[in-house]
Design a protein around this motif. Structure first.
Motif, PDB file in Angstrom:
ATOM      1  N   LYS A 285       0.843  -1.193   0.000  1.00 50.81           N
ATOM      2  CA  LYS A 285       0.000   0.000   0.000  1.00 50.81           C
ATOM      3  C   LYS A 285       0.874   1.237   0.000  1.00 50.81           C
ATOM      4  CE  LYS A 285      -4.488  -1.107   2.003  1.00 50.81           C
ATOM      5  NZ  LYS A 285      -5.158  -0.916   0.716  1.00 50.81           N
ATOM      6  N   VAL A 286       0.321   2.367  -0.546  1.00 53.59           N
ATOM      7  CA  VAL A 286       1.071   3.626  -0.535  1.00 53.59           C
ATOM      8  C   VAL A 286       1.038   4.203   0.876  1.00 53.59           C
ATOM      9  CG1 VAL A 286       1.200   5.960  -1.470  1.00 53.59           C
ATOM     10  CG2 VAL A 286       0.488   4.053  -2.931  1.00 53.59           C
TER      11      VAL A 286
ATOM     12  N   VAL B 101       6.115   3.096  -0.212  1.00 50.33           N
ATOM     13  CA  VAL B 101       5.102   2.056  -0.091  1.00 50.33           C
ATOM     14  C   VAL B 101       5.522   1.051   0.975  1.00 50.33           C
ATOM     15  CG1 VAL B 101       4.255   2.247  -2.445  1.00 50.33           C
ATOM     16  CG2 VAL B 101       6.164   0.728  -1.953  1.00 50.33           C
TER      17      VAL B 101
END
Lengths: 363, 261
Positions: free
Chosen positions: A243-244, A255
């Motif tokens: 995920k960012v 990330v």
């Protein structure tokens, strides 16, 4: 001038959509490779260009002339088959002359063309042999000579090197490249071997499940994969789902992938909370410094720590399989670096990812 | 070690016995045909039986060839499209047809002969010359041999060769005559030679359909036994044997050439 334009071509066999709305073009005299795993529709696409398969929809233009519904014998395409397809009852010379005799060329014209292509492919000595007296490599040269003798508008090759042994394949790869540049023949080449595609092509088209995934120069395909499929298919990339965490600027983001933080460049626009895939090439690692600062490294950006599971030596480099919190990681380091750092099986090892690319997980 | 050689000796003896069983009667037949009188081992030899039979041998041989040659030709011509259809296309009943091809080989000659005789006697075929009927029936006899051999030929002639020919500019007809047919030639020859020999040798089916003024060689041999001079019959049978052996050798040779390719 366009040597070939393929527009919205589709073909299905029963339930199976072999080719799904494929479009691309090739400039005259250029070399395009259709690359993909087996069953991706690349061979069907090639056969559609050659007229051996009729598409359900779409059009094919060769040298600006629409040939979609022309039979193969009216197209002037040179076709080289994986299995060579030499006529067993004819000598090498008769094989090469076949297309020329069909075209009712004059005797001296036929002779001079045979001379030209056999010199080009270095098969002058073989002209009076029968195909079964030739080695695989020689057969493929003859097949190529036969296809080039008709001076085709476009040369189509279906995995021509697949049936040859590795060494010969390597040599013929160079020869093919030179030959294509010399004859300036528009070429479409089908292969599942990425090294072959990278070495030969002006542009590469990557196909997957009947669709075009990406078209670009070998460099573009290699360094900027457009989709997760391309990233997994080309090169030896590690794909890490994550995920960012934070966007640094318009190009970079941090990330988090399975406990590892990576700073990377994204190759396509992303929304901030999207699932992403971090792509790290196996060759884009270096082994982190000495023992003393290993503890500091653990939570640093782009540093990945894990235990060494497998070590494979491949001449100029070592491949290390590393078990990390984000899964198994493939790391390639030069022999020099490997030996300097004294990596052993079962060791804890930290590596630094020099280059991380970020793709949307949806792509 | 000695056990092995014991079995070898037994095996060798059995093999020799079989060979003797096949060859000796044939050898006796040939010896008979050149012996002046019907004894087992004659002191002198003669060709008088062949000379005496000259007036019947030659017409009988001509009659036989006039049946077998066109029959073989017809069988080849019909096998070619059939072989192509069976190998290149998919359709319902394909495997049934493959099976039916072999039917004339396994159907009893008596049944087949009787069936054709009834056909010839009861239908519009009643008045036709026996030659027409015999050629038609022999075509059926030869067909399994040519069809199976040509089928094998098509299976060997990879379809990619036809595609290669098309991309080089050849129309389908040109491809057929320049690529497919030349590759099939040895298979056609092999099938035709065996089929021709089968047709020349046929006795049972032919027997049903001959008429007194049109006698092929195999029937002539049978008839000559009624003259009561065995060497005479032997001479005829030897000629038929020579025909068969020659054709078998040709077939073997052409098949070997195919295998060597």
């Amino acid at each position: 001038m366009k040597g070939l334009v393929v527009e919205n071509v589709s073909k299905s066999y029963g339930e199976v959509q072999a080719v799904n709305n494929v479009s691309f073009d090739v400039d005259k005299g250029k070399f395009l490779t259709l690359l993909g795993p087996s069953g991706c529709g690349k061979t069907t696409t090639l056969r559609i260009i050659g007229g051996l398969v009729t598409p359900d929809s779409g059009s094919v233009k060769i040298l600006e002339k629409t040939v979609t519904h022309l039979p193969p014998w009216k197209r002037n395409c040179g076709f080289v088959f994986q299995s060579f397809a030499l006529f067993p009852h004819m000598s090498v010379k008769e094989n090469i002359a076949y297309g020329l005799r069909i075209r009712k060329l004059k005797k001296n014209e036929i002779e001079s063309r045979i001379q030209r292509v056999s010199t080009l492919l270095n098969i002058q000595e073989l002209l009076h042999r029968k195909p079964h007296q030739l080695s695989g490599g020689q057969q493929q040269r003859v097949a190529l000579a036969r296809a080039l003798a008709i001076e085709p508008d476009i040369l189509l090759m279906d995995e021509p090197l697949a049936n040859l042994d590795a060494k010969l394949r390597d040599r013929l790869r160079f020869e093919l490249r030179d030959l294509q540049r010399e004859t300036f023949t528009t070429t479409v080449y089908v292969t599942h071997d990425q090294e072959e595609a990278l070495a030969l092509s002006d542009r590469i088209l990557i196909m997957h499940q009947g669709k075009v995934e990406q078209i670009g120069t070998p460099q573009e395909i290699f360094s900027q994969p457009a989709t997760i499929f391309v990233a997994s298919f080309i090169g030896r990339n590690n794909l890490l789902l994550g995920k960012v965490l934070e966007r640094r600027n318009s190009e970079e983001a941090v990330v988090l992938c399975g406990g590892i933080t990576l700073l990377g460049r994204f190759l396509q626009p992303l929304s901030s909370d999207e699932d992403v895939v971090a792509v790290v090439g196996a060759q884009d690692f270096e082994i982190a410094g000495g023992e003393q600062n290993q503890e500091d490294n653990i939570n640093a950006i782009n540093v990945i720590t894990g235990s060494v599971k497998t070590i494979i030596f491949s001449g100029t480099s070592y491949t290390i399989m590393l078990i990390t919190s984000a899964g198994e990681l493939r790391v390639e380091v030069s022999s020099e670096e490997f030996e300097k750092k004294r990596v052993r099986l079962g060791d804890r090892l930290s590596v630094i990812a020099r280059q991380v690319k970020i793709l949307s997980a949806g792509g | 070690m000695s056990r092995v050689s014991f079995f070898r000796i037994v095996l060798l003896m059995l093999a020799s016995l079989t060979a003797v069983f096949i060859c000796v009667p044939l050898a006796m037949l040939i010896v008979q045909s050149i012996s002046p009188n019907p004894v087992l081992w004659p002191k002198t030899f003669t060709l008088k039986w062949y000379r005496m039979q000259g007036s019947t041998i030659i017409p009988a041989v001509i009659t036989s060839i006039s049946i077998s040659f066109p029959a073989t030709l017809l069988a080849v011509v019909t096998s070619l499209p059939l072989g192509r259809a069976l190998v290149r296309y998919d359709f319902r009943g394909k495997y049934l047809i493959r099976w039916i091809i072999a039917l004339p080989i396994i159907t009893p000659g008596v049944s087949l002969g009787l069936a054709y005789l009834q056909l010839a006697n009861t239908s519009f075929l009643r008045g036709v010359h026996p030659w027409v009927m015999l050629v038609a029936v022999h075509t059926v006899l030869v067909f399994p041999y040519t069809a199976r051999s040509i089928l094998a030929g098509y299976e060997m002639c990879n379809f990619i060769l036809e595609e290669a020919s098309a991309t080089l500019g050849a129309r389908p007809v040109q491809t057929y005559f320049k690529v497919v047919l030349p590759i099939l030639v040895p298979f056609i020859l092999a099938g035709a030679v065996v089929g021709f020999a089968r047709s020349m040798n046929d006795f049972i089916i032919t027997m049903f359909l001959v008429q007194p003024d049109f006698i092929p060689l195999s029937i002539q041999i049978y008839r000559s036994t009624s003259y009561g001079t065995p060497p005479l019959t032997s001479a005829l049978a030897t000629i038929l044997l020579l025909f068969s052996v020659t054709f078998a050798l040709i077939a073997e040779y052409t098949l070997r050439r195919v295998g060597g390719q």
